[in-house]
Scaffold this active site. Sequence first.
Site, PDB file in Angstrom:
ATOM      1  N   LYS A  48       1.001  -1.300   0.149  1.00 41.55           N
ATOM      2  CA  LYS A  48      -0.041  -0.146  -0.021  1.00 41.55           C
ATOM      3  C   LYS A  48       0.876   1.327   0.046  1.00 41.55           C
ATOM      4  CE  LYS A  48      -2.432  -0.092   4.118  1.00 41.55           C
ATOM      5  NZ  LYS A  48      -3.125   1.024   4.467  1.00 41.55           N
ATOM      6  N   CYS A 133      -1.851  11.962  -6.049  1.00 42.51           N
ATOM      7  CA  CYS A 133      -2.111  12.606  -4.727  1.00 42.51           C
ATOM      8  C   CYS A 133      -2.080  13.994  -5.050  1.00 42.51           C
ATOM      9  CB  CYS A 133      -0.758  12.297  -3.911  1.00 42.51           C
ATOM     10  SG  CYS A 133      -0.397  10.437  -3.710  1.00 42.51           S
TER      11      CYS A 133
HETATM   12  C1  LIG Z   1      -9.375  -0.089  -0.819  1.00 39.99           C
HETATM   13  C2  LIG Z   1      -8.334   0.373  -1.930  1.00 39.99           C
HETATM   14  C3  LIG Z   1      -7.053   0.881  -1.491  1.00 39.99           C
HETATM   15  C4  LIG Z   1      -6.099   1.289  -2.326  1.00 39.99           C
HETATM   16  N1  LIG Z   1      -5.245   2.046  -1.870  1.00 39.99           N
HETATM   17  C5  LIG Z   1      -4.227   2.389  -3.023  1.00 39.99           C
HETATM   18  C6  LIG Z   1      -3.117   2.975  -2.560  1.00 39.99           C
HETATM   19  O1  LIG Z   1      -2.679   2.945  -1.158  1.00 39.99           O
HETATM   20  N2  LIG Z   1      -1.994   3.200  -3.385  1.00 39.99           N
HETATM   21  C7  LIG Z   1      -2.239   3.164  -4.932  1.00 39.99           C
HETATM   22  O2  LIG Z   1      -1.530   3.538  -5.523  1.00 39.99           O
HETATM   23  N3  LIG Z   1      -3.461   2.823  -5.264  1.00 39.99           N
HETATM   24  C8  LIG Z   1      -4.454   2.191  -4.362  1.00 39.99           C
HETATM   25  N4  LIG Z   1      -5.509   1.671  -4.772  1.00 39.99           N
HETATM   26  C9  LIG Z   1      -5.827   1.619  -6.339  1.00 39.99           C
HETATM   27  C10 LIG Z   1      -5.292   0.206  -6.472  1.00 39.99           C
HETATM   28  O3  LIG Z   1      -3.976  -0.355  -6.615  1.00 39.99           O
HETATM   29  C11 LIG Z   1      -5.689  -0.087  -8.265  1.00 39.99           C
HETATM   30  O4  LIG Z   1      -5.037   0.836  -9.168  1.00 39.99           O
HETATM   31  C12 LIG Z   1      -7.372   0.374  -8.700  1.00 39.99           C
HETATM   32  O5  LIG Z   1      -8.121  -0.108  -7.494  1.00 39.99           O
HETATM   33  C13 LIG Z   1      -7.857  -0.575  -9.734  1.00 39.99           C
HETATM   34  O6  LIG Z   1      -7.627  -2.011  -9.909  1.00 39.99           O
HETATM   35  P1  LIG Z   1      -8.851  -2.836  -9.382  1.00 39.99           P
HETATM   36  O7  LIG Z   1     -10.114  -2.264 -10.156  1.00 39.99           O
HETATM   37  O8  LIG Z   1      -8.557  -4.181  -9.703  1.00 39.99           O
HETATM   38  O9  LIG Z   1      -8.911  -2.638  -7.820  1.00 39.99           O
HETATM   39  C14 LIG Z   1      -6.561   1.223  -3.692  1.00 39.99           C
HETATM   40  C15 LIG Z   1      -7.591   0.631  -4.347  1.00 39.99           C
HETATM   41  C16 LIG Z   1      -8.684   0.276  -3.247  1.00 39.99           C
HETATM   42  C17 LIG Z   1      -9.948  -0.517  -3.855  1.00 39.99           C
END
Ligand SMILES: Cc1cc2nc3c(=O)[nH]c(=O)nc-3n(C[C@H](O)[C@H](O)[C@H](O)COP(=O)(O)O)c2cc1C
Length: 311
Positions: A48, A133
């Site tokens: 994360k 960010c």
């Molecule tokens: C609960 C949650 C927390 C996330 N935290 C981060 C993070 O800390 N840093 C980051 O770059 N992306 C974060 N993301 C984004 C994911 O890494 C990813 O780019 C995005 O969710 C798309 O992929 P997915 O549809 O498979 O989840 C987060 C996504 C979710 C759902």
Amino acid sequence: MAASVDISVEFGKLRLGNPVFTASGTCGYANELGQFMDIDCLGGFITKSITAKPRKGNATPRIVETDAGMLNAIGLANIGVERFIEEKLPILGKMKAAAFVNVAGETIEEYVTVVARLANDERIAGFELNISCPNVERGAIMFGTIPEQVTEITSAVKKAAGQKMLMVKLTPSVTDIAVIAQAAVDAGADALSLINTFTAMVIDIKTRRPVLANRTGGLSGPAIKPIAVYLVNKVYNEAAKARGIPILGMGGIRTASDAVEFIIAGASAVAVGTASFIEPGCAAKIIDGIGKYCAENGIASVKELVGSLQG
Ligand SMILES: Cc1cc2nc3c(=O)[nH]c(=O)nc-3n(C[C@H](O)[C@H](O)[C@H](O)COP(=O)(O)O)c2cc1C
């Protein structure tokens, strides 16, 4: 899996046993999914987001489910780089998967501080820069939405990253993602990852207030998949392919077929995010499924599939 299929991939200078990562923020700092799957089966693991100082994140509620997805507004809650090094890095260092530390910050200096602190650590393969960010020094405009800011942050971090691989994670909330991708590549990115979430809102119609305390959150999950596939293909064609820059594709991947779509679109590897909340350990099934797809379709190596979109 058929013995004749090679599912290893090249990801920049790394050779990975398979093309499947877990996505940042969805699988903790290190081995939190260990009870659900053998983490060592992954090609790569991304932490994360880590910041210089610990952060509590946003007020709750900070997640809400939607049709075919979810919104999150976690607000980069994390233990900060020093505790990360002390408590989590030893666990991460034991993993077979290539470990990437996702880095976030409010200023370029903060990103550089975190990266410099980790750049000489043999336990990690590289960094993923979360540039979705707000830049507090520039009126809270997201770093990743203005090409000049992307150039500035990428080149500053590149210097601090030393020999480690630098992957820049793109936000889809821009007019032309390929322009942003090009800026990152020109400034020294070794890889690109996409996509981060889409800013979105859910309203409680009884109170007529946004459900999330933060008002908005990032939409992820199957709802965003076709857009993510399109954007991966666009970045592959317009910014990555000619320069040999690998793409880590993500956004709604839930099955091996989803993963294969991203690879055909141009991703050298893929990351599984939201799907892990529904089925922890689904990344392992996706790895097996990619091998089966290759075997059934007479594909000797998954590398042949990368960017093989026809028409
Ligand atoms: C609960 C949650 C927390 C996330 N935290 C981060 C993070 O800390 N840093 C980051 O770059 N992306 C974060 N993301 C984004 C994911 O890494 C990813 O780019 C995005 O969710 C798309 O992929 P997915 O549809 O498979 O989840 C987060 C996504 C979710 C759902």
